[in-house]
Design an enzyme around this catalytic site. Structure first.
Site, PDB file in Angstrom:
ATOM      1  N   HIS A  24       0.815  -1.214   0.000  1.00  0.00           N
ATOM      2  CA  HIS A  24       0.000   0.000   0.000  1.00  0.00           C
ATOM      3  C   HIS A  24       0.848   1.264   0.000  1.00  0.00           C
ATOM      4  CE1 HIS A  24       0.249  -0.282   4.542  1.00  0.00           C
ATOM      5  NE2 HIS A  24       0.263   1.038   4.435  1.00  0.00           N
ATOM      6  N   SER A  56       4.017   2.305   8.336  1.00  0.00           N
ATOM      7  CA  SER A  56       3.741   1.332   7.279  1.00  0.00           C
ATOM      8  C   SER A  56       5.017   1.066   6.487  1.00  0.00           C
ATOM      9  CB  SER A  56       2.662   1.863   6.340  1.00  0.00           C
ATOM     10  OG  SER A  56       1.409   1.906   6.971  1.00  0.00           O
ATOM     11  N   ASP A  88       1.301  -7.741   2.153  1.00  0.00           N
ATOM     12  CA  ASP A  88       1.395  -6.291   1.954  1.00  0.00           C
ATOM     13  C   ASP A  88       2.857  -5.867   1.773  1.00  0.00           C
ATOM     14  OD1 ASP A  88       0.954  -3.584   1.869  1.00  0.00           O
ATOM     15  OD2 ASP A  88      -0.376  -3.530   3.590  1.00  0.00           O
TER      16      ASP A  88
END
Length: 717
Positions: free
Chosen positions: A87, A652, A223
């Site tokens: 992402h 992230s 991810d």
């Protein structure tokens, strides 16, 4: 400066036995030797503080980068290979994709360096060093200054510090406030702007579970994405050039295939974006009752508008994939915040601390400086509660209709174009405008832009307690039919289509420009967004001073035992252990709850489902038991696992490392039960969700056949 460091560290060392918690805290690297080293080593760290952060020698911090300003990534090979989240690379990958070559949907792996793709705009930032400049910064301000005067004085000093440490532009220098402006540190960075896309799994791996599983546990999401940093032939940062070479990394992370067990030490280095651990109860109440509900409602309105068009056309879906994903992420986050802050009674916990503060502040020695702090903060929030909702309705409108806030700047450039007597200047302005507007046209779909404009403007006009007079007139003139108004604006504005803009540039006219319907409403809305009455400015000024004093008083009084400052996108370390959720939060499908497996992922598999589909080859490889060297010692393929590290947005893509500083996974999410973590740390429930490095390498190596990528890594068996 020495005095501040000494007093800070001395007070901290006295408090260490009770106050340094293994899981809570986003710690400065320059203080970890004094504050954290012994505790970390007791928990399983095998490195010294110097091996994590050193100015003069290579250390782990040299392998950690801020990724494109909003995420974290790590260098994992001698040739500048970068691991981050799927992402985090989403926007860059979407920008490189076309309906014919949809790298988001289908995945991609460059077979050679020549096949590595260059996004339009992508950079990584290396952290070089930091230092304390509190004495210097605070010497230029005084209590009599207004906040504007204070800010101006601080900015002037910041510019001097930045210039002194940039080495003629070689480095980017940032001076940042901490503890609400009670301390200041400067940070030196180096940016590398040639970053190329190496590969990513298909979307049904990288986003497996979609919005349904976002912020939830158990997770089964691959991810991750892979990039590479390039330099000029001499190893210096450079813009893209075919002559550039892969970065010769000063430091890169080794990769461990040993796996993790519950209670294993886990350490994360990254760039957490923002926390609000020091805020008062009044702030919490405002977010829960006013600001966040407006954000949630406006975001859902924008998502619905996008989805109507994305569901009808694959090309449109690709154009809006990144914007939709970002909007959906924050939509679920803000709703989760409302639920978590309410369930945890966070405002009540803050009020308990404020009662102690009030008692301390009422003492004769403290009354002059701190006596009005709580009443000033309470007054500010009481008078701005509704405005916080108004602000968010308008803020999300600007996010939804991206062209609207940009038009104000474009209008000013066209005014300069019309008034200029220089052909060269006119050409420069025209080229700049064409570049920006044509990019918008390429990335947008006209009918979707009309709906985004109409739906979110309607919501703002109907829900806000205070809208500009220009919008009131529109509401009356069009009888509340904002779709008709949007169609009218978009058909007539010179900014909303290439045909309209090119036609204007053939016969540019000041009259046409000043009567442009989008420019007029955009100017009115943006003015409203930033406008503050003298009373509002005074109110904000009083609050800023009060909040700064509140944080100072909470620290001076020792009512707060928090030793670390709020996150603000500067490099931090957090450490803890691999840890399951409590038994009452366990899911029957997850055997141990601190990890998920390929088998439990297959249990979620729904062929053709937009969120829970997976490649057919995944099922074939599972049935054939083709997992190579990436199985856990228990004989299963681990997909995701949990730690109790303290992270937030911006973390992230952060590397999760074991006690040897070896990469064991990438942080990519938190859990919905602890969504209030940006405001108050929940020792029982707060978790970091991590994609297991072994699953990542299996996807790259066995599933994708990109063994050459794995061969670059230094793997510890």
């Amino acid at each position: 400066m020495k005095k501040i460091i000494f007093s800070f560290v001395t007070s901290v060392l006295l408090l260490l036995p009770n106050m340094v918690k293994a899981d809570e805290g986003m710690w400065f690297l320059m203080f970890i030797k004094r504050l954290n080293e012994r505790n970390m080593q007791k928990m399983g760290l095998q490195l010294t503080a110097e091996e994590i952060y050193s100015i003069n020698n290579n250390s782990l911090k040299n392998a950690i980068v801020q990724f494109n300003g909003g995420c974290t990534a790590s260098i994992v090979s001698p040739d500048g290979l970068v691991f981050t989240n799927h992402h985090c690379g989403y926007g860059a990958i979407a920008g490189l994709s076309t309906p014919e070559h949809n790298y988001l949907k289908d995945g991609y792996w460059a077979k050679t360096r020549a096949e590595e793709l260059s996004p339009k705009s992508l950079y990584v930032r290396f952290f070089v060093r930091m230092d304390n400049v509190t004495d210097r910064m605070l010497s230029v301000v005084n209590p009599q200054m207004t906040e504007k005067e204070r800010e101006a004085a601080l900015n002037r000093e910041m510019e001097k510090i930045q210039k002194e440490n940039s080495e003629g532009g070689k480095y980017v220098v940032s001076v940042r406030p901490f503890f609400q402006g009670n301390e200041y540190y400067y940070f030196v960075y180096q940016d590398f702007k040639d970053v190329r896309f190496v590969g990513t799994p298909p979307e049904n791996v990288g986003k497996f579970g979609g919005d349904t599983d976002n912020w939830e546990w158990p997770r089964h999401t691959g991810d991750f994405s892979v990039f590479r940093v390039y330099t000029d032939p001499n190893g210096n940062p450079a813009e893209y050039s075919p002559n550039n070479i892969p970065l010769k990394a000063k430091k890169f992370l080794n990769v461990s295939l040993k796996g993790v067990q519950e209670k294993d030490f886990a350490m994360i280095l990254g760039y957490p974006g923002r926390t609000n651990r020091w805020v008062p109860s009044y702030w919490v109440d405002q977010q829960v009752k006013y600001a966040y509900p407006a954000w949630v409602e406006a975001s859902k309105t924008a998502m619905d508008a996008m989805k109507r068009h994305m569901d009808k056309d694959k090309g449109v879906r690709l154009k809006y994939a990144s914007r939709y994903a970002s909007t959906a992420n924050y939509w679920k986050n803000r709703q989760g915040m409302i639920n978590a802050l309410t369930a945890h009674k966070t405002a009540d916990q803050k009020r308990d601390a404020e009662k102690k503060f009030a008692k301390w502040a009422s003492k004769d020695a403290n009354k002059a400086e701190f006596g009005n702090v709580l009443s000033d903060m309470e007054n500010y929030f009481a008078k701005t509660n509704q405005e916080s909702a108004n602000h968010n309705y308008l803020s999300i409108f600007f996010r939804a209709s991206r062209i609207t806030p940009l038009v104000v700047g474009f209008t000013k450039q066209l005014e300069q174009y019309l008034s200029s007597s220089s052909d060269q200047e006119k050409e420069q302005i025209k080229n700049r405008l064409e570049k920006n507007l044509y990019a918008y046209y390429d990335e947008s779909y006209y009918p979707a832009e009309v709906d985004l404009f109409a739906d979110n403007l309607k919501l703002y006009a109907e829900k806000s307690s205070s809208i500009p007079s220009e919008l009131s007139q529109v509401k009356q003139q069009y009888n509340g039919d904002f779709k008709r108004y949007a169609n009218d604006v978009f058909s007539r504005s010179i900014f909303t289509s290439k045909i309209n803009f090119d036609q204007f540039m053939k016969q540019p006219s000041a009259e046409v420009l000043h009567n442009d319907p989008l420019a007029k409403i955009a100017t009115a809305l943006l003015t409203k967004y930033y406008q503050k009455t003298p009373e509002e400015e005074k109110l904000a000024d009083t609050y800023a001073k009060a909040f700064r004093k509140y944080v100072k008083g909470m620290r001076d009084s020792k009512i707060s035992t928090t030793l670390y400052p709020d996150a603000n996108s500067t490099l931090r370390l957090t450490y803890g252990t691999v840890k399951a959720l409590p038994a009452d939060k366990r899911n029957a499908d997850v055997k141990e709850n601190y990890y998920t497996t390929f088998k439990t992922m297959l249990d979620k598999y729904k062929p053709g489902d937009p969120e829970f589909d997976m490649p057919a080859r995944f099922v074939d490889l599972y049935n054939k038991k083709e997992f190579g060297r990436y199985l856990d010692k228990d004989g299963t393929m681990h997909v995701n696992f949990l730690t109790n590290n303290d992270i937030t947005g911006g973390n992230s893509g952060s590397p999760v490392m074991n006690g040897n500083g070896e990469l064991i996974g990438l942080a990519f999410d938190g859990n919905i039960e602890a969504m209030a973590g940006d405001v108050i740390f929940d020792k029982k429930l707060q978790r970091t969700i991590v994609v297991d490095i072994r699953y990542m390498l299996w996807v790259i190596d066995v599933y994708s056949g990109a063994k050459h990528i794995v061969d670059e890594l230094n793997i510890i068996q």
